[in-house]
Design a protein around this motif. Structure first.
Motif, short mmCIF file in Angstrom:
data_model
loop_
_atom_site.label_atom_id
_atom_site.label_comp_id
_atom_site.label_asym_id
_atom_site.label_seq_id
_atom_site.Cartn_x
_atom_site.Cartn_y
_atom_site.Cartn_z
N THR A 120 64.21 28.88 40.53
CA THR A 120 63.72 28.91 41.92
C THR A 120 63.45 30.32 42.44
O THR A 120 62.66 30.50 43.35
N GLU A 121 64.08 31.30 41.83
CA GLU A 121 63.84 32.68 42.26
C GLU A 121 62.40 33.12 42.05
O GLU A 121 61.90 34.01 42.73
N LEU A 122 61.75 32.53 41.06
CA LEU A 122 60.40 32.96 40.71
C LEU A 122 59.32 32.16 41.44
O LEU A 122 58.18 32.61 41.56
N ILE A 123 59.72 30.98 41.96
CA ILE A 123 58.74 30.10 42.59
C ILE A 123 58.20 30.75 43.86
O ILE A 123 58.95 31.30 44.66
N GLY A 124 56.89 30.70 44.01
CA GLY A 124 56.25 31.31 45.17
C GLY A 124 55.61 32.64 44.85
O GLY A 124 54.67 33.07 45.51
#
Lengths: 210, 210
Positions: A120-124
């Motif tokens: 999730t840290e990389l999403i976006g």
DNA sequence: TAGATTGTTAATCGATTAACAATC
DNA sequence: TAGATTGTTAATCGATTAACAATC
């Protein structure tokens, strides 16, 4: 293109190489080349070059040779490079990034439409204009956007499951960078890049050169 | 290892694959395998498996099959994976980073000792414990550290010059990711990974599957 | 037309598969 | 010992190379 005889894989593997050399000739402004001249340049026999090309049709002209521009275009068409391919990448690690970059840079018809991640840290994040999205949405994205190719840059453990999802969602080809052999349905094309196999072959050859 | 007959490249290319499957068998705790069972698993004929392995010696036992652990070790040794390899990478772009990561992660005997760059903004950075250094110092570094393998992750235009420098400095192998065919001296092993050729082959096969 | 070079058939070479004797 | 499976030789298949007639 001529008859409907099965083309051997060895021939197919040489086509992109012919094309690369033809591109270089184009850049140098060279307009024609004989199979003999091409042989010296590319390192295949003239006989093999003529044999290979004649699998697809008579692209040359007796007494003259091959027109560089024409042959380049013919080979591009044979490979299907006159078409566009929409692609998604699974895995936004360094390899996924490298591939995203690479295919964007060498533009042509291969378009990275999205990158999917579980971290999730990389999403976006945006990588070279392409958004990193939640892996959960991958199947829907592939269906909606009519994605043609799925690129697998995940680890070994999730690779087969990711490939299954991609195939289920409708991709026509899988480009696999995970270090295992994937299984895909018969109608899906599979191309695997086993980097560690390549490195191991290098090691072998280094030890033979003593 | 048996006689000194020349081993065909086709055989060498299969060895890393045999090794991968043997590793998986090891993980599952499987101790022995017959060429027939292996055939079903790996997708080569039993005959080919026996023929391939017998290029290097009789690793099996009649009436029993092959010992998985032993065969894994034998193939590793044939490939030279019982040795250590010191490597440098030229180019700290995404691909260079991916390779640095990759080879560190899958540890084994391949050690990335340094990454070299011309872009001064990247110099000094650390990638997975490996320092990015000024390209100017590459030759000296290779000589001093007795580097075995040079990995080329630069663009197409500088790749040949970088390879020349690496060979001059004494590497025994070049692993090339730049999209052109490099020339290296006869005593240097060369392994090229042409990603775009691979993608183009995929495109071809996708269009054949209709 | 003469010269050059392809397209294509035939010959060779090498790699894969089949068969089976050796042997654990 | 009988059964299983390798190691290895022989047969087949496919890919590469050579040769040359067709033709631009």
């Amino acid at each position: 293109m001529k008859k409907e005889t099965r083309i051997s894989n060895a021939v197919i593997r040489r086509l992109p190489r012919y094309r690369r050399y033809l591109r270089e000739l184009q850049k140098k402004g060279i307009k024609k080349i004989s199979s003999n001249e091409f042989s010296i340049l590319i390192g295949y026999t003239a006989s093999q070059i003529r044999q290979d090309l004649n699998n697809f049709g008579g692209f040359g002209q007796q007494g003259y040779g091959y027109n560089v521009d024409d042959l380049y275009n013919e080979i591009s068409a044979i490979l299907g490079l006159d078409k566009k391919y929409r692609m998604v990448i699974a895995g936004a690690g360094n390899l996924g990034r490298a591939i995203a970059n690479y295919t964007s840079y060498y533009k042509s018809g291969f378009l990275v439409e999205g990158i999917f991640e579980t971290n999730t840290e990389l999403i976006g994040e945006k990588i070279h204009d392409v958004e990193v999205m939640d892996y959960e949405g991958m199947v829907e994205f592939i269906e909606k956007k009519h994605i043609d190719i799925g690129i697998i840059c995940t680890g070994k453990n999730s690779a087969q499951e990711v490939a299954d999802k991609m195939c289920f969602a409708g991709v026509r080809g899988i480009w696999n960078f995970a270090p295992l052999d994937l299984e895909v349905p018969g109608h899906v094309a599979l191309e695997q890049v086993h980097l560690s196999d390549s490195l191991h072959a290098l090691a072998y050859h280094m030890n033979k050169k003593e």
